[in-house]
Enzyme design. Sequence first.
Site, PDB file in Angstrom:
ATOM      1  N   GLU A  10       0.508  -1.231  -0.134  1.00  0.00           N
ATOM      2  CA  GLU A  10       0.091  -0.212   0.046  1.00  0.00           C
ATOM      3  C   GLU A  10       1.067   1.641  -0.315  1.00  0.00           C
ATOM      4  O   GLU A  10       1.549   1.341   0.619  1.00  0.00           O
ATOM      5  CB  GLU A  10      -0.922  -0.077   1.157  1.00  0.00           C
ATOM      6  N   CYS A 102      -2.862  -7.046   6.880  1.00  0.00           N
ATOM      7  CA  CYS A 102      -1.758  -5.754   7.996  1.00  0.00           C
ATOM      8  C   CYS A 102      -1.781  -5.537   9.462  1.00  0.00           C
ATOM      9  O   CYS A 102      -2.626  -5.181   9.146  1.00  0.00           O
ATOM     10  CB  CYS A 102      -2.569  -5.456   7.060  1.00  0.00           C
ATOM     11  N   LYS A 143      -3.665 -13.860   1.835  1.00  0.00           N
ATOM     12  CA  LYS A 143      -2.139 -13.360   2.308  1.00  0.00           C
ATOM     13  C   LYS A 143      -2.736 -13.588   4.034  1.00  0.00           C
ATOM     14  O   LYS A 143      -3.922 -12.482   4.420  1.00  0.00           O
ATOM     15  CB  LYS A 143      -2.118 -12.296   1.714  1.00  0.00           C
ATOM     16  N   ASP A 205      11.065 -11.545   4.013  1.00  0.00           N
ATOM     17  CA  ASP A 205      12.664 -11.365   4.018  1.00  0.00           C
ATOM     18  C   ASP A 205      13.552 -12.025   2.702  1.00  0.00           C
ATOM     19  O   ASP A 205      14.113 -12.506   2.832  1.00  0.00           O
ATOM     20  CB  ASP A 205      13.420 -11.487   5.247  1.00  0.00           C
ATOM     21  N   GLY A 227       8.564  -8.223  -1.999  1.00  0.00           N
ATOM     22  CA  GLY A 227       7.825  -6.967  -1.913  1.00  0.00           C
ATOM     23  C   GLY A 227       9.130  -6.754  -1.332  1.00  0.00           C
ATOM     24  O   GLY A 227       9.648  -5.412  -3.091  1.00  0.00           O
TER      25      GLY A 227
HETATM   26  C1  LIG Z   1       4.882   0.225   2.872  1.00  0.00           C
HETATM   27  C2  LIG Z   1       4.181  -1.753   2.750  1.00  0.00           C
HETATM   28  C3  LIG Z   1       2.892  -1.694   2.604  1.00  0.00           C
HETATM   29  C4  LIG Z   1       2.244  -3.342   2.869  1.00  0.00           C
HETATM   30  N1  LIG Z   1       1.129  -2.806   2.105  1.00  0.00           N
HETATM   31  C5  LIG Z   1       0.105  -4.321   1.929  1.00  0.00           C
HETATM   32  C6  LIG Z   1      -0.763  -4.579   1.759  1.00  0.00           C
HETATM   33  O1  LIG Z   1      -1.508  -3.305   0.836  1.00  0.00           O
HETATM   34  N2  LIG Z   1      -1.555  -5.777   1.542  1.00  0.00           N
HETATM   35  C7  LIG Z   1      -0.712  -6.514   1.755  1.00  0.00           C
HETATM   36  O2  LIG Z   1      -1.024  -7.905   2.001  1.00  0.00           O
HETATM   37  N3  LIG Z   1       0.251  -6.300   2.262  1.00  0.00           N
HETATM   38  C8  LIG Z   1       1.661  -5.114   2.223  1.00  0.00           C
HETATM   39  N4  LIG Z   1       2.650  -5.514   2.962  1.00  0.00           N
HETATM   40  C9  LIG Z   1       3.262  -6.456   3.251  1.00  0.00           C
HETATM   41  C10 LIG Z   1       3.785  -6.477   2.461  1.00  0.00           C
HETATM   42  O3  LIG Z   1       2.985  -7.384   0.539  1.00  0.00           O
HETATM   43  C11 LIG Z   1       5.252  -8.336   2.896  1.00  0.00           C
HETATM   44  O4  LIG Z   1       3.953  -9.430   3.032  1.00  0.00           O
HETATM   45  C12 LIG Z   1       5.754  -7.919   3.425  1.00  0.00           C
HETATM   46  O5  LIG Z   1       6.492  -6.611   3.167  1.00  0.00           O
HETATM   47  C13 LIG Z   1       7.226  -8.778   4.136  1.00  0.00           C
HETATM   48  O6  LIG Z   1       7.710  -9.389   2.603  1.00  0.00           O
HETATM   49  P1  LIG Z   1       9.184  -8.531   1.869  1.00  0.00           P
HETATM   50  O7  LIG Z   1       9.867  -8.754   3.064  1.00  0.00           O
HETATM   51  O8  LIG Z   1       9.111  -9.817   0.443  1.00  0.00           O
HETATM   52  O9  LIG Z   1       8.936  -6.895   1.799  1.00  0.00           O
HETATM   53  C14 LIG Z   1       3.094  -4.393   2.845  1.00  0.00           C
HETATM   54  C15 LIG Z   1       4.128  -3.518   3.482  1.00  0.00           C
HETATM   55  C16 LIG Z   1       4.432  -2.808   3.704  1.00  0.00           C
HETATM   56  C17 LIG Z   1       6.109  -2.787   3.874  1.00  0.00           C
END
Ligand SMILES: Cc1cc2nc3c(=O)[nH]c(=O)nc-3n(C[C@H](O)[C@H](O)[C@H](O)COP(=O)(O)O)c2cc1C
Length: 329
Positions: A10, A102, A143, A205, A227
Amino acid sequence: MPQIALAPMEGVVDYPLRNLLTRLGGIDSCVTEFVRVTDQTLPRKVFARLCPELLSVVDVSRTPAGTPVAVQLLGGKPEWVARNGRKAAQLGAAAVDINFGCPAKTVNKHDGGACLLQTPERVYDVIKATRDLVPQTTPVTAKVRLGYLDRSPYLDIAHAAAEAGANRLTVHARSKADGYRPPAYWDCVGHINSAVDMPVVVNGDIWTVADYHRARSESGCSDVMIGRGLLSCPDLARQIKASLAGEDYIPLSWLAVAQLVREHYEVSKPLFPKKYLGNRLKQWLAHLKRHYPGAQVFFDSVKTLRTEAAIDACFDTLLGPYIAQSPAD
Ligand SMILES: Cc1cc2nc3c(=O)[nH]c(=O)nc-3n(C[C@H](O)[C@H](O)[C@H](O)COP(=O)(O)O)c2cc1C
């Protein structure tokens, strides 16, 4: 071939960024920022704002590069999540994903996101109602995190999702209380993967090709979602796919990435109110600086700028010398 999904984020991973990142290759699917559901069926324009790919006449719910985009819903009322899921499906969504991860206070206060993990029966109810109403041709996915206050309920949550008929479960390998603190508990996702008869996707991660291989081997999952790793290193999925294929691949230089950042900024100009224009740029740079020292310099220069003219001038100053030297000139 193992799949790589671009995580929903988001305020950062929007239409222009999905377009740009999927163009670089290696990403098999995307999920939109969440659509918040309360107690009404939202109008088409709300879905189209967060998922302009729904408006594509050529390939609905796909990025211009052809990558499918799922619409993510967030809410705690089964009936309304279901109705909005059906609406998203009618609009052509590649899949309907439901957010149970979230951690934001404002979201949890309104009974959506991770707070539902405290009662797996509610996770079941929301997914079941949605699966029942959305046509079978549209996958309904979820999720989740491993839990809310701690990681102990992850198997109950996963069983709830499976019994409700979710077509896929993506697990951010932390509890809500863990926030974003390392480590990610990929082994817990492995326990889930062994316990349920449903595709499970490991998330959290994965910053490098080596992390990717470790996350898969610790979780036993074939598919991953990434992400922040893709925001800090935009061609990470491409690097991973090259490593899987045993091919050589030269990662993108900072110059190439900086040009993408400028393109993203220019494309975003007409899409957002002027006063918010620099926000998404700064968010992306904040991630890029983890990987590229040049992004740190750039971020420090733009972080206090508020006007379009000032940000434009900053791009010209920082990119001008690079572009003047580039062989394309
Ligand atoms: C700024 C930000 C916004 C996020 N927005 C969402 C979202 O809208 N929906 C969701 O399911 N997860 C959201 N997440 C979680 C990510 O989809 C992901 O699960 C999390 O960052 C861990 O994965 P990563 O380490 O690859 O970033 C958000 C994470 C961050 C940091």
